[in-house]
Design a protein around this motif. Structure first.
Motif, PDB file in Angstrom:
ATOM      1  N   ARG A   1       0.837  -1.207   0.000  1.00  0.00           N
ATOM      2  CA  ARG A   1       0.000   0.000   0.000  1.00  0.00           C
ATOM      3  C   ARG A   1       0.872   1.257   0.000  1.00  0.00           C
ATOM      4  NH1 ARG A   1      -3.399  -0.496   4.854  1.00  0.00           N
ATOM      5  NH2 ARG A   1      -4.081  -2.368   3.753  1.00  0.00           N
ATOM      6  N   PHE A   2       1.927   1.248   0.817  1.00  0.00           N
ATOM      7  CA  PHE A   2       2.818   2.402   0.891  1.00  0.00           C
ATOM      8  C   PHE A   2       3.440   2.715  -0.474  1.00  0.00           C
ATOM      9  CE2 PHE A   2       4.090   2.002   5.681  1.00  0.00           C
ATOM     10  CZ  PHE A   2       2.770   2.235   6.030  1.00  0.00           C
ATOM     11  N   ALA A   3       3.788   1.660  -1.218  1.00  0.00           N
ATOM     12  CA  ALA A   3       4.505   1.830  -2.478  1.00  0.00           C
ATOM     13  C   ALA A   3       3.599   1.861  -3.699  1.00  0.00           C
ATOM     14  CB  ALA A   3       5.529   0.703  -2.634  1.00  0.00           C
ATOM     15  N   ALA A   4       2.289   1.704  -3.511  1.00  0.00           N
ATOM     16  CA  ALA A   4       1.366   1.545  -4.632  1.00  0.00           C
ATOM     17  C   ALA A   4       1.346   2.751  -5.562  1.00  0.00           C
ATOM     18  CB  ALA A   4      -0.043   1.271  -4.105  1.00  0.00           C
ATOM     19  N   ALA A   5       1.417   2.472  -6.850  1.00  0.00           N
ATOM     20  CA  ALA A   5       1.398   3.519  -7.876  1.00  0.00           C
ATOM     21  C   ALA A   5      -0.044   3.891  -8.222  1.00  0.00           C
ATOM     22  CB  ALA A   5       2.120   3.023  -9.118  1.00  0.00           C
ATOM     23  N   PRO A   6      -0.253   5.062  -8.829  1.00  0.00           N
ATOM     24  CA  PRO A   6      -1.601   5.444  -9.267  1.00  0.00           C
ATOM     25  C   PRO A   6      -2.183   4.383 -10.202  1.00  0.00           C
ATOM     26  CG  PRO A   6      -0.119   7.316  -9.417  1.00  0.00           C
ATOM     27  CD  PRO A   6       0.740   6.125  -9.101  1.00  0.00           C
ATOM     28  N   GLY A   7      -3.468   4.108 -10.023  1.00  0.00           N
ATOM     29  CA  GLY A   7      -4.144   3.153 -10.885  1.00  0.00           C
ATOM     30  C   GLY A   7      -4.134   1.736 -10.362  1.00  0.00           C
ATOM     31  N   THR A   8      -3.492   1.505  -9.207  1.00  0.00           N
ATOM     32  CA  THR A   8      -3.452   0.159  -8.641  1.00  0.00           C
ATOM     33  C   THR A   8      -4.419   0.039  -7.467  1.00  0.00           C
ATOM     34  OG1 THR A   8      -1.601   0.758  -7.193  1.00  0.00           O
ATOM     35  CG2 THR A   8      -1.056  -0.193  -9.331  1.00  0.00           C
ATOM     36  N   LYS A   9      -4.897  -1.181  -7.261  1.00  0.00           N
ATOM     37  CA  LYS A   9      -5.909  -1.425  -6.244  1.00  0.00           C
ATOM     38  C   LYS A   9      -5.412  -1.120  -4.835  1.00  0.00           C
ATOM     39  CE  LYS A   9      -9.089  -5.056  -4.701  1.00  0.00           C
ATOM     40  NZ  LYS A   9      -9.504  -6.484  -4.874  1.00  0.00           N
ATOM     41  N   ALA A  10      -4.110  -1.325  -4.604  1.00  0.00           N
ATOM     42  CA  ALA A  10      -3.552  -1.142  -3.253  1.00  0.00           C
ATOM     43  C   ALA A  10      -3.412   0.320  -2.863  1.00  0.00           C
ATOM     44  CB  ALA A  10      -2.187  -1.828  -3.161  1.00  0.00           C
ATOM     45  N   ARG A  11      -3.524   1.229  -3.801  1.00  0.00           N
ATOM     46  CA  ARG A  11      -3.293   2.642  -3.512  1.00  0.00           C
ATOM     47  C   ARG A  11      -4.319   3.172  -2.520  1.00  0.00           C
ATOM     48  NH1 ARG A  11       0.168   6.364  -5.384  1.00  0.00           N
ATOM     49  NH2 ARG A  11      -0.436   8.538  -5.713  1.00  0.00           N
ATOM     50  N   GLY A  12      -3.824   3.935  -1.533  1.00  0.00           N
ATOM     51  CA  GLY A  12      -4.713   4.463  -0.511  1.00  0.00           C
ATOM     52  C   GLY A  12      -4.176   5.748   0.080  1.00  0.00           C
ATOM     53  N   ILE A  13      -4.701   6.105   1.250  1.00  0.00           N
ATOM     54  CA  ILE A  13      -4.345   7.372   1.888  1.00  0.00           C
ATOM     55  C   ILE A  13      -2.845   7.474   2.130  1.00  0.00           C
ATOM     56  CG2 ILE A  13      -4.603   8.733   4.009  1.00  0.00           C
ATOM     57  CD1 ILE A  13      -7.467   7.569   4.227  1.00  0.00           C
ATOM     58  N   LEU A  14      -2.260   6.439   2.748  1.00  0.00           N
ATOM     59  CA  LEU A  14      -0.837   6.494   3.066  1.00  0.00           C
ATOM     60  C   LEU A  14       0.033   6.496   1.820  1.00  0.00           C
ATOM     61  CD1 LEU A  14      -0.356   4.353   6.296  1.00  0.00           C
ATOM     62  CD2 LEU A  14       0.389   6.688   5.921  1.00  0.00           C
ATOM     63  N   SER A  15      -0.424   5.850   0.753  1.00  0.00           N
ATOM     64  CA  SER A  15       0.333   5.885  -0.506  1.00  0.00           C
ATOM     65  C   SER A  15       0.578   7.333  -0.916  1.00  0.00           C
ATOM     66  CB  SER A  15      -0.439   5.184  -1.631  1.00  0.00           C
ATOM     67  OG  SER A  15      -0.944   3.942  -1.255  1.00  0.00           O
ATOM     68  N   VAL A  16      -0.477   8.120  -0.896  1.00  0.00           N
ATOM     69  CA  VAL A  16      -0.395   9.506  -1.365  1.00  0.00           C
ATOM     70  C   VAL A  16       0.367  10.383  -0.378  1.00  0.00           C
ATOM     71  CG1 VAL A  16      -1.730  11.539  -2.058  1.00  0.00           C
ATOM     72  CG2 VAL A  16      -2.537   9.242  -2.671  1.00  0.00           C
ATOM     73  N   LEU A  17       0.039  10.267   0.920  1.00  0.00           N
ATOM     74  CA  LEU A  17       0.670  11.140   1.903  1.00  0.00           C
ATOM     75  C   LEU A  17       2.172  10.886   2.012  1.00  0.00           C
ATOM     76  CD1 LEU A  17      -1.995  11.215   4.774  1.00  0.00           C
ATOM     77  CD2 LEU A  17      -1.729  12.757   2.817  1.00  0.00           C
ATOM     78  N   LEU A  18       2.586   9.619   1.929  1.00  0.00           N
ATOM     79  CA  LEU A  18       4.017   9.308   1.981  1.00  0.00           C
ATOM     80  C   LEU A  18       4.723   9.697   0.691  1.00  0.00           C
ATOM     81  CD1 LEU A  18       3.990   5.812   3.743  1.00  0.00           C
ATOM     82  CD2 LEU A  18       4.700   7.993   4.732  1.00  0.00           C
ATOM     83  N   GLN A  19       4.098   9.392  -0.438  1.00  0.00           N
ATOM     84  CA  GLN A  19       4.736   9.645  -1.732  1.00  0.00           C
ATOM     85  C   GLN A  19       4.788  11.129  -2.085  1.00  0.00           C
ATOM     86  OE1 GLN A  19       3.041   7.001  -4.746  1.00  0.00           O
ATOM     87  NE2 GLN A  19       3.069   5.321  -3.272  1.00  0.00           N
ATOM     88  N   ALA A  20       4.056  11.940  -1.336  1.00  0.00           N
ATOM     89  CA  ALA A  20       4.170  13.384  -1.546  1.00  0.00           C
ATOM     90  C   ALA A  20       5.568  13.867  -1.160  1.00  0.00           C
ATOM     91  CB  ALA A  20       3.113  14.122  -0.724  1.00  0.00           C
ATOM     92  N   TRP A  21       6.210  13.168  -0.218  1.00  0.00           N
ATOM     93  CA  TRP A  21       7.496  13.614   0.319  1.00  0.00           C
ATOM     94  C   TRP A  21       8.641  12.619   0.115  1.00  0.00           C
ATOM     95  CZ3 TRP A  21       7.009  18.545   1.595  1.00  0.00           C
ATOM     96  CH2 TRP A  21       5.751  19.013   2.016  1.00  0.00           C
ATOM     97  N   TYR A  22       8.279  11.361  -0.219  1.00  0.00           N
ATOM     98  CA  TYR A  22       9.284  10.309  -0.362  1.00  0.00           C
ATOM     99  C   TYR A  22       9.069   9.506  -1.642  1.00  0.00           C
ATOM    100  CZ  TYR A  22      10.776  10.962   4.503  1.00  0.00           C
ATOM    101  OH  TYR A  22      11.271  11.484   5.667  1.00  0.00           O
TER     102      TYR A  22
END
Length: 270
Positions: free
Chosen positions: A150-171
């Motif tokens: 979930r943390f590493a999930a790319a846009p368009g994947t089922k695992a993508r969620g809140i933490l995916s976006v919030l973490l990937q905004a900075w990392y």
């Protein structure tokens, strides 16, 4: 209260505690691989979360890292103090989630975070890291595979969620490898995954950060709906929603940049 330090027997004196989410890694080769995720950062101090019996710690020390560890289990602390004299003065008898990391690494000092993270608080640990994003250059380690994906999930994947976006905004987040259940004591009921987060070059999102978090959480709160329907309540009553193609998408389809654009759309309507 002062503890009595008895000589621990290798591998036998620290009992995994269910309440602390402890599953001790027993495969040395995997511990070495996890430690190696910080091989590019040997000049920076390292904070290890929940070292247990030091299976990862020993490889961090051997690699020349300047290591501090945060541990709340008294048995583990006793074990580490006896078996790892190199950690004298570097064992923090404290809950990592309550640590003021800026006080431990003052004056904006950069550092890394690593650990075999307890499954039950792994998301909270990464949110805590996010609070110190200006100092934490790299954060890596092992957690439940589903959460790691979930943390590493790319846009368009089922695992993508809140933490995916919030973490990937900075990392920049990378899923590295999967770990089977049979290399732990006791074995967990699920597989584990190892990830590495490396701080990206973003210093300002270009939107209201508090509103950004609210938009992301609201959108994923009704993830089966289109953005138009999930965030309608964030626009003032009676104000028509803009005719923007972003609003026809579902939240897992949006990149960080698109969530920033969406945040500015919401902000401009207020």
């Amino acid at each position: 209260m002062k503890r009595n330090y008895n000589k621990p027997t290798q591998g036998g004196d620290v009992r995994p505690k269910k309440a602390l989410g402890q599953h001790f890694l027993t495969d040395e080769s995997i511990a070495a691989r996890i430690a190696d995720t910080l091989s590019s950062y040997k000049g920076l101090p390292v904070m290890e979360v929940g070292p247990g019996m030091g299976v990862l710690t020993k490889y961090l020390i051997a690699s020349g890292h300047d290591v501090k560890v945060a541990e709340i289990d008294g048995e583990s602390i006793d074990y580490l103090r006896y078996n790892y004299p190199e950690l004298a003065g570097r064992i923090l008898d404290a809950d990592f989630l309550r640590l003021d990391l800026a006080a431990i690494y003052p004056d904006g000092q950069k550092f890394c975070v690593i650990g075999n993270y307890p499954y039950n608080i792994s998301s909270q640990i990464f949110f805590h890291v996010l609070d110190y994003r200006d100092q934490v250059v790299c954060c890596s380690g092992m957690l439940q595979r589903e959460v790691a994906e979930r943390f590493a999930a790319a846009p368009g994947t089922k695992a993508r969620g809140i933490l995916s976006v919030l973490l990937q905004a900075w990392y920049d987040v990378e899923y590295l490898f999967t770990v089977d259940e049979n290399v732990f004591n006791p074995p967990p009921k699920v597989k584990s995954g190892v990830i590495r987060m490396v701080r990206n070059g973003v210093t300002d999102l270009g939107c209201d950060e508090r509103l950004f978090k609210s938009v992301v959480k609201t959108a994923f709160g009704q993830r089966r709906k289109t953005i138009r329907n999930s965030i309608r309540g964030m626009f003032p009553a009676g104000v028509p929603l803009p005719d923007d193609p972003l609003l026809s998408l579902r939240p897992e389809q949006l990149s960080v940049a698109q969530f920033i654009e969406l945040t500015n759309l919401v902000g401009s309507s207020r």
